[in-house]
Design an enzyme around this catalytic site. Structure first.
Site, short mmCIF file in Angstrom:
data_model
loop_
_atom_site.label_atom_id
_atom_site.label_comp_id
_atom_site.label_asym_id
_atom_site.label_seq_id
_atom_site.Cartn_x
_atom_site.Cartn_y
_atom_site.Cartn_z
N ARG A 25 -66.88 17.98 -10.22
CA ARG A 25 -65.77 18.03 -11.18
C ARG A 25 -64.50 17.67 -10.43
NH1 ARG A 25 -63.46 20.84 -8.09
NH2 ARG A 25 -61.90 21.25 -9.66
N ASN B 259 -53.84 18.31 -17.80
CA ASN B 259 -54.50 19.00 -16.70
C ASN B 259 -55.22 20.22 -17.28
OD1 ASN B 259 -55.13 19.32 -13.90
ND2 ASN B 259 -53.64 20.96 -13.76
N LYS B 260 -55.89 20.94 -16.43
CA LYS B 260 -56.67 22.10 -16.85
C LYS B 260 -55.86 22.99 -17.80
CE LYS B 260 -59.95 22.56 -15.66
NZ LYS B 260 -61.07 21.90 -16.36
N ALA C 148 -60.98 15.10 -11.37
CA ALA C 148 -60.88 13.71 -11.84
C ALA C 148 -61.31 12.69 -10.78
CB ALA C 148 -59.46 13.45 -12.35
N GLN D 99 -62.11 28.00 -11.62
CA GLN D 99 -62.13 27.07 -10.48
C GLN D 99 -61.12 27.47 -9.41
OE1 GLN D 99 -61.85 26.13 -13.72
NE2 GLN D 99 -62.96 24.24 -14.13
N ARG E 178 -67.54 12.98 -19.86
CA ARG E 178 -66.33 13.81 -19.95
C ARG E 178 -65.23 12.97 -20.59
NH1 ARG E 178 -65.75 18.00 -16.07
NH2 ARG E 178 -64.02 18.65 -17.39
N ASP F 280 -55.65 15.25 -14.87
CA ASP F 280 -56.82 14.45 -15.26
C ASP F 280 -56.42 13.15 -15.93
OD1 ASP F 280 -57.60 17.44 -15.25
OD2 ASP F 280 -59.46 16.32 -14.96
#
Lengths: 360, 360
Positions: free
Chosen positions: A52, A252-253, A54, A201, A89, A242
């Site tokens: 995982r 992003n996350k 990007a 994460q 994804r 990402d």
């Protein structure tokens, strides 16, 4: 970077028909690697988040194409491999970037050369990613150095969200590259690592890789960063992304946006670190970025180590309740202090990006 | 409110020397009650969060004094009980409020009457809390009704953080009281329940009590609320609070501030619901509120149900990494749309509070 003193990348070739990766679904509870031997192996590794981040998603997809070409180098097979890998994804644009580059490298070349060309191109993508991340570290380092000069010997506190370290890339990382560079230079740096629910994460991967490299860090519940910013305990935020759109918005996350809001409210600089392959020049703004909706199980269950040894998954929520699980959010450009790229730092604006990437 | 069709309060007397409470450390995995028979039992129940939520902490402390008076009704014992209970949790002001009220009720009264007086006063505090929460529901209901009128039959989406439901009070709740009233009136309301790391009171307690009452709800990782606000999927935020200062600042569970920032950034009304006992008239601003620092284990470990049945605790973070765990943050008054109190809704300002509580 090193794990137990041994240097690793996150992905590496084994012979000419296998690729090995660190299985990130096992971290931080155990260190295991997985071997990928086909397009489907690569697609599954991306989909299930064995790999995982990007940049690493892009690198794995590149090797996925190369693995496919070993078996069938036809145009049809290339298209199928491309489409299979692209569907894994939806949010990270590096995936599409890497797949397009791989297809460009092999299409219109003799069938007998394609497998070897693809293998070399995937390796080049990996090597370039390492160089790009190193360069992001070079350009980000002065930000930390400048903060350190104001701290008079106290550690610089950098908050990061999710994992944009070397585990998210091939090596070095994006957001963490400047931190590793600063730490290796002897600058006192301490990282607030958001745990980054639901997949944690931060608590698992960021804390793991910082710990393995010896960088002081403290895990925070995602809820806590704003409080520490209110009390002057965050000097700088650096996150990965990402997908960045040309107007300066950054996906992003999930939860990144909340930290960007808190940074703005407290005058804390908020930087986004990225390789330029993360910029999606085709979109107008962050509103156009597809946001992946992931399984509710990621919210309702949690995996960890039992006191007795072994790893178990427990259900943590009220029985019968459901969860929603958007994987990413978009931080609007107005909240971003700057982009740290392999070509330097720029404003999170169309003009800023154009100044570093005039060809686009 | 009801659990499996049976009406409950969170705390109730059993005879004249025992108090029973719902053991909230066991929820949502199992429904158990605990019996408190002494000051120390009450203090431990508060400290270990068998009971939690500002109003319920106050009610439990009140019964703690009453339990102590059964054994020793001396002034010394009263002071000791007061001090023991006050030391359990530093942030919620209802605790001090309830203890002061209990001491005022029994001090200077004949020793032979103190135990009975204290018992009755604790019961009165509980009954008053129920009435106060009902009233908060009455005053908050029109906010949801007004939102429903704009939604043309679609559910009103209310986001809440942590648990400020009936489990945090004696009954009804603070933030959830308007939601229960709206639901019971047939207004379509759907709750986004922030899971509220690290203790997950949202995913466990809020989801549990909403589910038990039949209110539609969805659990979110704390990171996700901002994203849903960006996409117009939150009509209203209502949260509880552990302490409000006269200038309108509100301490609440860690992470509340981040949601308030996101609400402001997206034009979503952000209300704080509270009984007036939560107002600390002695402080100047939220900067004066002590913020409880809790054990890192709450961040590093997680408890849940195993697939095999049974409840287990797992370590979820990278081995060797540490965590920081501030329990609360302060949402500045400028981010609060209004306070919903038992006397009505007011601005989160000195003038607003003075308009409802002119005596202070």
């Amino acid at each position: 970077m090193k794990i137990n003193g041994r240097p690793y990348r996150t992905i590496w070739p084994v012979g000419v028909d296998t690729v090995e990766v660190i299985d990130q679904t096992r971290l931080p509870h155990s260190f295991e690697t997985a071997k990928l031997r086909s397009v489907d192996d690569a697609a599954r590794a991306i989909k299930t988040m064995v790999v995982r981040g990007a940049p690493l998603i892009g690198a794995t997809a590149a090797y996925g194409i190369a693995l496919g070409m070993r078996v069938d180098s036809s145009d049809d097979a290339l298209t199928r491999a491309h489409d299979t890998l692209l569907a894994t994804r939806p949010t990270a644009v590096n995936l599409r970037w890497a797949l397009t580059r791989m297809c460009d490298a092999v299409r219109n070349r003799p069938h007998g050369e394609r497998a070897e060309l693809a293998w070399r191109e995937a390796a080049t993508i990996c090597d370039e990613d390492v160089a790009v991340c190193r360069s992001i570290g070079d350009y980000g380092l002065p930000l930390i150095r400048a903060a350190a000069e104001k701290k008079a010997g106290e550690p610089v506190n950098v908050l990061t969200h999710c994992n944009a370290g070397w585990l998210a890339c091939v090596d070095w990382g994006t957001a963490l590259a400047p931190i590793y560079r600063a730490h290796d230079e002897g600058i006192r740096v301490h990282v607030w690592a958001d745990e980054t629910r639901p997949r944690n994460q931060g608590a698992s991967l960021t804390a793991y890789e910082l710990g393995a490299h010896g960088v002081p860090h403290t895990i925070l519940a995602d809820n806590a960063g704003g409080h520490y910013m209110q009390y002057g305990q965050v000097d700088l935020c650096i996150v990965g992304t990402d997908r960045v759109t040309p107007n300066g918005d950054a996906a992003n996350k999930i939860g990144t946006y909340l930290k960007a809001l808190a940074a703005r409210d407290n005058g804390v600089p908020f930087y986004v670190a990225l390789p330029s392959s993360t910029i999606d020049w085709s979109l107008a703004s962050g509103r156009d970025i597809p946001i992946e909706e992931r399984s509710e199980d990621e919210v309702l269950k949690m995996t960890g180590r039992l006191a007795s040894g072994g790893v178990a998954t427990v259900e943590i929520a009220a029985p019968g309740s459901h969860a929603a699980n958007p994987g990413f959010d978009v931080t609007p450009a107005r909240l971003v202090s700057g982009f740290i790229t392999e070509r330097g730092i720029c404003d999170a604006t169309r003009e800023g990006l154009a100044s570093l990437f005039p060809g686009r």
